[in-house]
Design a protein around this motif. Structure first.
Motif, mmCIF file in Angstrom:
data_model
loop_
_atom_site.group_PDB
_atom_site.id
_atom_site.type_symbol
_atom_site.label_atom_id
_atom_site.label_comp_id
_atom_site.label_asym_id
_atom_site.label_seq_id
_atom_site.Cartn_x
_atom_site.Cartn_y
_atom_site.Cartn_z
ATOM 1 N N VAL A 1 27.086 43.904 45.896
ATOM 2 C CA VAL A 1 28.460 43.557 45.526
ATOM 3 C C VAL A 1 28.625 42.039 45.570
ATOM 4 N N PHE A 2 29.068 41.480 44.444
ATOM 5 C CA PHE A 2 29.256 40.040 44.296
ATOM 6 C C PHE A 2 30.739 39.719 44.170
ATOM 7 N N ASP A 3 31.163 38.627 44.792
ATOM 8 C CA ASP A 3 32.535 38.138 44.647
ATOM 9 C C ASP A 3 32.558 37.160 43.468
ATOM 10 N N VAL A 4 33.202 37.585 42.372
ATOM 11 C CA VAL A 4 33.259 36.769 41.154
ATOM 12 C C VAL A 4 34.658 36.179 40.946
ATOM 13 N N SER A 5 35.457 36.149 42.004
ATOM 14 C CA SER A 5 36.852 35.710 41.917
ATOM 15 C C SER A 5 37.016 34.333 41.289
ATOM 16 N N HIS A 6 36.111 33.407 41.575
ATOM 17 C CA HIS A 6 36.268 32.048 41.042
ATOM 18 C C HIS A 6 36.045 31.983 39.532
ATOM 19 N N LYS A 7 35.618 33.069 38.930
ATOM 20 C CA LYS A 7 35.459 33.132 37.477
ATOM 21 C C LYS A 7 36.477 34.119 36.892
ATOM 22 N N PHE A 8 37.732 33.969 37.336
ATOM 23 C CA PHE A 8 38.818 34.825 36.842
ATOM 24 C C PHE A 8 38.899 34.775 35.322
ATOM 25 N N ASP A 9 38.602 33.626 34.739
ATOM 26 C CA ASP A 9 38.674 33.470 33.284
ATOM 27 C C ASP A 9 37.666 34.345 32.546
ATOM 28 N N VAL A 10 36.704 34.906 33.262
ATOM 29 C CA VAL A 10 35.698 35.782 32.666
ATOM 30 C C VAL A 10 35.882 37.233 33.116
ATOM 31 N N TYR A 11 36.157 37.438 34.419
ATOM 32 C CA TYR A 11 36.208 38.780 34.992
ATOM 33 C C TYR A 11 37.619 39.281 35.284
ATOM 34 N N GLY A 12 38.625 38.439 35.127
ATOM 35 C CA GLY A 12 40.001 38.827 35.413
ATOM 36 C C GLY A 12 40.521 39.881 34.457
ATOM 37 N N LEU A 13 41.661 40.441 34.805
ATOM 38 C CA LEU A 13 42.284 41.490 34.004
ATOM 39 C C LEU A 13 42.505 41.005 32.574
ATOM 40 N N GLY A 14 42.028 41.775 31.619
ATOM 41 C CA GLY A 14 42.170 41.434 30.215
ATOM 42 C C GLY A 14 41.131 40.459 29.690
ATOM 43 N N LYS A 15 40.212 40.020 30.533
ATOM 44 C CA LYS A 15 39.192 39.051 30.114
ATOM 45 C C LYS A 15 37.947 39.782 29.612
ATOM 46 N N SER A 16 37.042 39.033 29.005
ATOM 47 C CA SER A 16 35.913 39.628 28.297
ATOM 48 C C SER A 16 35.000 40.524 29.142
ATOM 49 N N TYR A 17 34.754 40.177 30.395
ATOM 50 C CA TYR A 17 33.835 40.966 31.217
ATOM 51 C C TYR A 17 34.541 41.740 32.326
ATOM 52 N N ASN A 18 35.849 41.938 32.179
ATOM 53 C CA ASN A 18 36.593 42.722 33.159
ATOM 54 C C ASN A 18 36.093 44.163 33.220
ATOM 55 N N ILE A 19 35.411 44.607 32.197
ATOM 56 C CA ILE A 19 34.854 45.962 32.161
ATOM 57 C C ILE A 19 33.938 46.209 33.362
ATOM 58 N N PHE A 20 33.357 45.155 33.927
ATOM 59 C CA PHE A 20 32.447 45.296 35.067
ATOM 60 C C PHE A 20 33.133 45.062 36.415
ATOM 61 N N ALA A 21 34.381 44.611 36.395
ATOM 62 C CA ALA A 21 35.098 44.302 37.637
ATOM 63 C C ALA A 21 35.502 45.578 38.351
ATOM 64 N N GLY A 22 35.307 45.590 39.662
ATOM 65 C CA GLY A 22 35.706 46.730 40.473
ATOM 66 C C GLY A 22 34.785 47.925 40.341
ATOM 67 N N LYS A 23 33.561 47.694 39.903
ATOM 68 C CA LYS A 23 32.609 48.803 39.775
ATOM 69 C C LYS A 23 31.186 48.278 39.761
#
Length: 172
Positions: A92-114
């Motif tokens: 499990v990685f903390d990617v919080s500092h890349k909200f612009d990539v992993y945040g809600l509605g962003k391109s790689y949010n599909i991988f967030a929380g899983k």
């Protein structure tokens, strides 16, 4: 001398004219490995920009806090008070500092929380592929997945381990 009457001459000329563009694209955008820093320089000796972030040397020591796949869902970027986590092969990685990539509605949010290992290995953004069971990946996709794991390990803090991975990948 070349004749313009040949039915193949237009495609051949189009191909020949595209070669310089392909060379320019290759020289400016090709990166042999995501783990190698970009050392390309422009004509005025300034480093060229890259969208890939460089490895970090300020990462915290890895943690091994246990997470279930269900608990991981809380860290999908939908709650701004919580960090964003992405799991790869159970790490499990903390990617919080890349909200612009992993945040809600962003391109790689599909991988967030899983744990979306299968999708990462397949280079797929389809929701049905963003699952933890990567046992069906071929050798090439498994290599891609391993490369992603290495990439994340050098750029994001490890905050835990998924403890309920599917049996097919639990011991890999």
């Amino acid at each position: 001398m070349l004749s313009y009457s040949s039915e193949y001459s237009i495609p051949i000329y189009a191909f020949l004219l595209s070669l310089p563009l392909a060379f320019i694209y290759y020289r400016h955008f090709y990166r042999p490995s995501v783990d190698q820093p970009v050392n390309h320089r422009s004509s005025d000796d300034k480093p060229l920009k890259t969208i890939m972030q460089a490895p970090r040397d300020d990462l915290a020591p890895p943690k091994d806090d246990p997470f279930t796949l269900e608990q991981l869902k809380q860290y999908d970027g939908s709650d701004p008070a919580k960090p964003i986590y992405v799991a790869i092969k159970g790490t499990v990685f903390d990617v919080s500092h890349k909200f612009d990539v992993y945040g809600l509605g962003k391109s790689y949010n599909i991988f967030a929380g899983k744990d979306g290992s299968k999708g990462l290995g397949m280079s797929s953004l389809k929701p049905e592929d963003a699952i933890a069971d990567y046992s069906g990946l071929d050798e090439s996709d498994t290599k891609v997945l391993d490369d992603w794991h290495g990439f994340f390990s050098k750029r994001y803090n490890i905050v835990g381990k998924v403890i309920d991975l599917p049996a097919a990948v639990a011991n890999l």
